[in-house]
Design a protein around this motif. Structure first.
Motif, PDB file in Angstrom:
ATOM      1  N   ALA A   1       7.639   2.765   2.524  1.00  0.00           N
ATOM      2  CA  ALA A   1       7.466   1.570   3.359  1.00  0.00           C
ATOM      3  C   ALA A   1       8.760   1.239   4.090  1.00  0.00           C
ATOM      4  O   ALA A   1       8.753   0.946   5.293  1.00  0.00           O
ATOM      5  CB  ALA A   1       7.025   0.383   2.500  1.00  0.00           C
TER       6      ALA A   1
ATOM      7  N   ARG B   1       0.797  -1.224   0.000  1.00  0.00           N
ATOM      8  CA  ARG B   1       0.000   0.000   0.000  1.00  0.00           C
ATOM      9  C   ARG B   1       0.832   1.276   0.000  1.00  0.00           C
ATOM     10  O   ARG B   1       0.278   2.376  -0.124  1.00  0.00           O
ATOM     11  CB  ARG B   1      -0.935  -0.021   1.229  1.00  0.00           C
ATOM     12  N   LEU B   2       2.144   1.162   0.177  1.00  0.00           N
ATOM     13  CA  LEU B   2       3.004   2.349   0.193  1.00  0.00           C
ATOM     14  C   LEU B   2       4.086   2.238  -0.877  1.00  0.00           C
ATOM     15  O   LEU B   2       4.464   1.135  -1.281  1.00  0.00           O
ATOM     16  CB  LEU B   2       3.677   2.502   1.568  1.00  0.00           C
ATOM     17  N   ALA B   3       4.600   3.391  -1.309  1.00  0.00           N
ATOM     18  CA  ALA B   3       5.735   3.386  -2.238  1.00  0.00           C
ATOM     19  C   ALA B   3       6.919   2.693  -1.559  1.00  0.00           C
ATOM     20  O   ALA B   3       7.042   2.732  -0.329  1.00  0.00           O
ATOM     21  CB  ALA B   3       6.096   4.814  -2.624  1.00  0.00           C
TER      22      ALA B   3
END
Lengths: 223, 223, 223
Positions: free
Chosen positions: C151, C145-147
């Motif tokens: 992350a 869910r994160l770049a």
């Protein structure tokens, strides 16, 4: 040749003052330095940098050309180095004071953070231009550490990124004046020295399990 | 119908001057154009664009409705096109001069770079709104080419991105005035024509192996 | 304790007005609320928020300490909650009006969109600092869910992100004044209520299949 010094909680690994290519002796010296960092106790972190115009230009193509029969073992050693830095149980900061090309660019991506000189020097993956495709493990490492289109452009167009470009693309975390590169990296590393240990090791190991498997199980895909 | 022209080292594939939906005959014409690009020798690159208000609106839903029994083979052909462009051994640039929707948006993501008209036209994945979930291969393609939250928003909210929005989200690499779209794409492609060949093919193939496997092995998950 | 209200097409789940830690009774109440949202018909969306200084501080470490024999079942329940929110067949918006730490930060990432208070409160994954590595399922959720570098930094350095920092890093989609957090989330959710249904469920399920498998098959890796 690579040297290791300690400044408070921070180990500083200097890769050398030439092109700092990955000669087998250079790989051994770096490995011994990592042994010392890993074997130490208590709060600690690692800054990897170099002296002069180059951080490193990557694989030692001259040595490779002279030792065609040792090609496979050499590449396995390079992959093992990338895997080891990627999973080191201390926070690692690459201080890119000079040109960072090819396998050395990959080595920088194996670190937790990157600081780059803003005004001169390039970070570049020239493989598409020089006819050497990334191995599956190298490809997985780069793709795991960069945003998708940044990885794609860097890997398919051999773009050379200056410090500010590299910052804008998210390849490095900080772009600073030349005389601030090492100090900035030391400060970032010192602030995270308390994190060293088995928890950090487990976090990194689980984050990059598929990449580590490809790097550690490397056998030359051309073989 | 799609046409192919050559301008110096750059092949220009024009997808047509209508909605340019993926009719079976259109797919065949595009496939023949890609055969010609792939079969050529020496430095070369590809720009894919179209004429008029639409780049393309994607799947030919009218034809699909009239040929329910050919649904599966048709989708396999579309997946094969996406896989082929994603792994083409030349640098590919999509010049999005008009609306780019659904499977055409995916086709744009299969290219190495995207240039979009800044002032008019939308890039959009409307699937969540029209009740057609992405196939596993399509989902993998989109997720491999966009930042995680960009892919998530585009895929779950059917957001329509204008040129500047698409640039800010990293969906396209450049947003330029209407009359500069094709020229910008040609310039980017020409600069990379020297990269064409087996090294580039291997780099792309290793980067997107899991996506390519899903696209090439596509069988309708509803079957 | 968590409460559920409905405002037009939008269900509002309030996680409570304390630290809102994941006590087993709290997990049951949240589960019952999600049953109601999932079981409803027609256009609908979900906003998850809380009252006071905390969105939530995550796992109930006091309860865990008092029930060492129920460790494994408890963690499986937490993973099931994360999987359920990640794959909910309605658009979900987390309205982060206060501190969002550890498993609660992961819960926020399981939502489609995040709105955070700009002037006070932190979003933080403190696991590296407190000696609790992420489970493989948690790691996969955060990384999906994160770049990549966001992350990495969040997971390895336990960085605390204020609202504006979280927006800049792409952790949240909007950072707004305190009194606008809930209203902004309600507006975003209401605009997407029409998307609820099986298409959205299939889209999410295919996007996050490997993450969902790890979360649903969770067994304590320390066991």
């Amino acid at each position: 040749m690579p040297t290791l010094e300690r400044s408070g909680d921070v180990f500083v690994l200097d890769l050398g003052d030439t092109e700092n290519r990955f000669h087998p002796d250079w790989l051994s010296a770096v490995g011994a330095a990592l042994d010392e960092v890993e074997g130490a106790d208590g709060p600690r972190a690692l800054v990897t940098t170099a002296t002069g115009k180059f951080f490193s230009n990557g694989l030692d193509l001259d040595w490779l050309g002279a030792h065609p029969d040792q090609h496979e073992g050499y590449l396995a050693d390079v992959h093992a180095l990338l895997a080891r830095v990627l999973s080191l149980p201390v926070v690692t900061v690459a201080a890119l004071q000079g040109h960072t090309f090819a396998a050395a660019a990959m080595l920088s991506l194996a670190h937790d953070l990157r600081v780059m000189r803003a005004d001169r020097g390039f970070w570049c993956l020239p493989e598409a231009d020089i006819g050497m495709p990334f191995t599956p493990g190298m490809s997985a490492l780069i793709q795991a550490r960069l945003a998708p289109q940044t990885a794609h452009v860097a890997m398919t167009t051999a773009r050379r990124y200056g410090g500010d470009d590299a910052l804008a693309a998210g390849i490095v975390d900080h772009a600073v004046p030349a005389d601030a590169v090492r100090a900035t990296a030391l400060e970032l590393a010192a602030a995270q020295a308390g994190t060293a240990g088995t928890t950090l090791a487990t976090i990194k190991d689980r984050m990059y399990r598929p990449v580590l498997d490809l790097l550690r199980d490397h056998t030359d895909p051309r073989a």
